[in-house]
Write a protein that holds these residues in place. Structure first.
Motif, PDB file in Angstrom:
ATOM      1  N   GLU A  71       0.856  -1.588  -0.404  1.00  0.00           N
ATOM      2  CA  GLU A  71       0.482  -0.113   0.326  1.00  0.00           C
ATOM      3  C   GLU A  71       0.523   1.582   0.517  1.00  0.00           C
ATOM      4  O   GLU A  71       0.387   2.395  -0.534  1.00  0.00           O
ATOM      5  CB  GLU A  71      -1.033   0.118   1.369  1.00  0.00           C
ATOM      6  N   HIS A  72       1.740   1.477   0.518  1.00  0.00           N
ATOM      7  CA  HIS A  72       3.150   2.880   0.845  1.00  0.00           C
ATOM      8  C   HIS A  72       3.314   2.903  -0.258  1.00  0.00           C
ATOM      9  O   HIS A  72       3.645   3.683  -1.279  1.00  0.00           O
ATOM     10  CB  HIS A  72       4.483   2.111   2.238  1.00  0.00           C
ATOM     11  N   GLU A  73       4.008   1.526  -1.053  1.00  0.00           N
ATOM     12  CA  GLU A  73       4.646   1.813  -2.928  1.00  0.00           C
ATOM     13  C   GLU A  73       3.342   2.229  -3.697  1.00  0.00           C
ATOM     14  O   GLU A  73       3.665   3.245  -4.321  1.00  0.00           O
ATOM     15  CB  GLU A  73       4.819   0.542  -3.495  1.00  0.00           C
ATOM     16  N   ALA A 125       1.182   6.804  -6.497  1.00  0.00           N
ATOM     17  CA  ALA A 125      -0.253   7.352  -6.852  1.00  0.00           C
ATOM     18  C   ALA A 125       0.303   8.833  -6.630  1.00  0.00           C
ATOM     19  O   ALA A 125       0.430   9.783  -7.738  1.00  0.00           O
ATOM     20  CB  ALA A 125      -1.477   7.065  -6.045  1.00  0.00           C
ATOM     21  N   VAL A 126       1.361   9.320  -6.456  1.00  0.00           N
ATOM     22  CA  VAL A 126       1.811  10.978  -5.598  1.00  0.00           C
ATOM     23  C   VAL A 126       2.634  11.072  -6.522  1.00  0.00           C
ATOM     24  O   VAL A 126       2.463  12.012  -7.702  1.00  0.00           O
ATOM     25  CB  VAL A 126       2.110  10.623  -4.203  1.00  0.00           C
ATOM     26  N   ARG A 127       3.288  10.037  -7.631  1.00  0.00           N
ATOM     27  CA  ARG A 127       4.189  10.627  -8.291  1.00  0.00           C
ATOM     28  C   ARG A 127       3.303  10.208  -9.693  1.00  0.00           C
ATOM     29  O   ARG A 127       3.726  11.581 -10.896  1.00  0.00           O
ATOM     30  CB  ARG A 127       5.534   9.498  -8.686  1.00  0.00           C
TER      31      ARG A 127
END
Length: 276
Positions: A183-185, A190-192
């Motif tokens: 989930e962190h990855e 998603a932010v990038r």
């Protein structure tokens, strides 16, 4: 009755829940620091005249303040790997002064001051703190979930070996721990993905504000920017949008000259993208 090992595991069970909660709290704090921390200052690109330069890149430079304070001088860390033509220009008509590209602060009390990317700012420190909190939080959360799973296995195993239900629960806990990392990855990706189009649009805006005359010094002999302006090519973005073939067809420049202009525009675009 419960043996000593099981009793200890049951007594210390809540500890791992607190560890997991602490890890999640660190992740949240990292996001809060990133969201509320100071932003990097707005910058304006300027051309620098190098008055003195040491082999390690330590320079004394002069620049024209775009906000009306005239010409200013100060120390700067020049790029020691830039084109040699920008370092030693003694064989040309403008003298022996070198050239480089820098940025000045475009807002606040330091408006017009030369920006040094090697000097750590409050925004840089906030980003570093946010990264440290987020990474630490993910690791602590992972450790809490794994240790909690092991504790649960010890508690449920009993004296007769590992029960099938316990094994299945351990598998679920392991998948949950790996799910936190996945989930962190996914969140980072998603932010990038969301950031990249915004960054590209901002770069195009910046290039639309850079006059094509800034490309004059990018090659020897000097590039014919006046000819470009006569044919409506007024900014670096216009050059990039036209392409090498388009420049040759529109302005009547030779193919090699058009390619030099286009290559110079691409280099300027890369610099702007790195600094935006």
């Amino acid at each position: 009755m419960v043996d000593g090992g099981q009793g200890a595991a049951m007594r210390h069970g809540p500890v791992f829940r607190w560890v997991t909660a602490a890890g999640l709290l660190l992740v949240v704090l990292g996001f809060v620091v990133w969201e509320t921390g100071p932003d990097h200052p707005e910058l304006e690109q300027v051309e620098l005249t190098v008055l003195e330069e040491e082999p390690d890149g330590t320079c004394a430079v002069r620049w024209t303040d775009p906000y009306g304070a005239g010409q200013r001088t100060g120390p700067y860390r020049c790029d020691p790997d830039r084109d040699p033509l920008l370092k030693d220009t003694s064989e040309f008509e403008w003298g022996s002064l070198g050239r480089d590209i820098g940025h000045v602060v475009a807002e606040g009390d330091l408006k017009g001051e030369l920006y040094d990317p090697d000097v750590e700012t409050a925004a840089d420190r906030a980003v570093a703190v946010s990264d440290a909190l987020t990474v630490s939080g993910v690791l602590v959360t992972f450790a809490g979930l794994v240790c909690g799973g092991v504790r649960a296995l010890i508690r449920l195993a009993g004296l007769t070996g590992w029960a099938p239900l316990t094994v299945r629960r351990a598998e679920r806990l392991r998948e949950a721990a790996h799910g936190v990392i996945r989930e962190h990855e996914r969140a980072v990706r998603a932010v990038r993905d969301a950031w990249q189009p915004l960054h590209d649009a901002r770069v195009r805006e910046e290039l639309a504000a850079v006059p094509v005359g800034r490309l004059r010094w990018a090659s020897v002999p000097l590039l014919p920017v006046a000819e470009l302006q006569r044919h409506g090519i007024r900014t670096v973005r216009d050059v990039l949008d036209a392409g090498a073939w388009g420049l040759a067809d529109t302005t009547g420049l030779g193919r090699r000259t058009a390619e030099k202009v286009w290559s110079a525009a691409r280099r300027r675009a890369a610099d702007v993208a790195e600094d935006t």
